[in-house]
Write an enzyme that holds these catalytic residues in place. Structure first.
Site, PDB file in Angstrom:
ATOM      1  N   HIS A 114      36.154  40.754  45.914  1.00 37.36           N
ATOM      2  CA  HIS A 114      36.238  40.987  47.218  1.00 37.36           C
ATOM      3  C   HIS A 114      36.293  39.976  48.403  1.00 37.36           C
ATOM      4  O   HIS A 114      36.003  40.191  49.132  1.00 37.36           O
ATOM      5  CB  HIS A 114      34.869  41.095  46.973  1.00 37.36           C
ATOM      6  CG  HIS A 114      34.429  42.203  46.900  1.00 37.36           C
ATOM      7  ND1 HIS A 114      33.353  43.027  45.516  1.00 37.36           N
ATOM      8  CD2 HIS A 114      35.130  43.745  45.810  1.00 37.36           C
ATOM      9  CE1 HIS A 114      33.485  44.247  45.174  1.00 37.36           C
ATOM     10  NE2 HIS A 114      34.781  44.869  44.453  1.00 37.36           N
ATOM     11  N   SER A 181      26.393  42.275  36.450  1.00 32.20           N
ATOM     12  CA  SER A 181      26.728  43.227  37.353  1.00 32.20           C
ATOM     13  C   SER A 181      26.290  44.417  37.027  1.00 32.20           C
ATOM     14  O   SER A 181      26.086  44.735  35.567  1.00 32.20           O
ATOM     15  CB  SER A 181      28.045  42.912  37.269  1.00 32.20           C
ATOM     16  OG  SER A 181      28.796  44.227  37.979  1.00 32.20           O
TER      17      SER A 181
END
EC number: 2.3.1.286
Length: 236
Positions: A114, A181
Site C-alpha cells: 500500500h 493481519s
C-alpha cells in the site's frame, strides 16, 4: 515446533498487517475506539478526487498522518525481524502497512503493498520527495504539481512492482508467517493461500481469528506480536 520450522526453512516470508503497527502505538484505521476513520470519512478524503478537488482537506489529513508516524517508532518485533533478515533466517517481508517501520528498523527486502508515508511524490511529474516536505509545509513540486504521499489511495490499484514481488515471494516460501493481519482485504489476503498452495507451512499470529485460520498449520491469538517473536528468538 516454530524453532524447528524456522531453522529448517530454506525460504521464510513474513506478512504484516495493521496489528504490527498498532503495537508501536499507531492508531488503526477501523478500530472502534481509536480508528482514524472515526474522525474522517475516507470516501471524501483518501482518494484522488479529494487530491484533485479538495486539496486543502487532503493535505491537512495526510500531513497529520505523516506527523503521527513520526511520533512513533518501530517496536521490538520490527527489530527482531530486521535482525533475522540480517542473519539469513528470513528472506523478505510483505506488508500492508504504510508507516515504513520495517525499513526504519533495518529490514531491506520489503514489499510495501500500500506504499509508504515516509515518501512523497509529485502527482504531476512523479518526482520523489521525503515526507519531511510535509513537515515543513511544502506541498508543491518545482513543476507546480501537488505533492502527495506515496501510498495507495482509495480507487487506485496496488503498485505493480510491489504486488509482483509479493507474488514471487509467496510462491517461493517454505514458511509463510502472518503477523497482525485480519486477512480480510483482497488481493493481499491471497498471498498466504498462494504460499500454502505451493507447499509452505502457514503460521498466523493475530489478535482475533481470521478467515484463513482453517488453512494454517499454526495459529496464535490474543498475544502481542513482539512478545511472540521474542519467545521464538529466545528459543533459537
Amino acid at each position: 515446533m516454530m524453532n524447528d520450522w524456522l531453522n529448517q526453512s530454506r525460504y521464510t516470508v513474513i506478512f504484516t498487517g495493521a496489528g504490527m503497527s498498532t503495537e508501536s502505538g499507531l492508531p488503526d484505521f477501523r478500530s472502534s475506539s481509536h480508528g482514524l476513520w472515526n474522525k474522517q470519512d475516507p470516501s471524501k478524503i483518501a482518494n484522488t478526487d479529494a487530491l484533485n478537488n479538495n486539496v486543502d482537506a487532503f493535505i491537512d489529513f495526510y500531513r497529520s498522518r505523516v506527523l503521527n508516524v513520526k511520533d512513533y517508532k518501530p517496536h521490538k518485533g520490527h527489530q527482531i525481524l530486521a535482525d533475522w533478515e540480517n542473519q539469513g533466517l528470513i528472506q523478505s517481508i510483505i506488508t500492508q502497512n504504510v508507516d515504513g517501520f520495517h525499513q526504519v528498523a533495518g529490514s531491506k527486502h520489503v514489499a510495501e503493498l500500500h506504499g509508504t508515508l515516509q515518501k512523497l511524490h509529485c502527482q504531476s511529474c512523479g518526482r520523489k520527495y521525503s515526507s519531511e516536505a510535509y513537515v515543513d509545509r511544502d506541498y508543491y513540486c518545482e513543476c507546480g504539481g501537488i505533492l502527495r504521499p506515496s501510498i495507495v489511495l482509495f480507487g487506485e490499484t496496488l503498485p505493480q512492482q510491489a504486488f509482483q514481488t509479493a507474488l514471487t515471494e509467496a510462491e517461493k516460501a517454505d514458511l509463510f508467517i502472518v503477523l497482525g493481519s485480519s486477512l480480510s482485504v483482497t488481493p493481499a489476503n491471497q498471498f498466504p493461500l498462494i504460499a500454502k498452495d505451493n507447499g509452505a507451512k502457514l503460521v498466523i499470529v493475530n489478535r482475533e481469528p481470521t478467515e484463513l485460520d482453517k488453512f494454517a498449520d499454526k495459529v496464535i491469538h490474543h498475544r502481542q506480536i513482539g512478545d511472540v517473536l521474542q519467545e521464538w528468538d529466545n528459543a533459537r
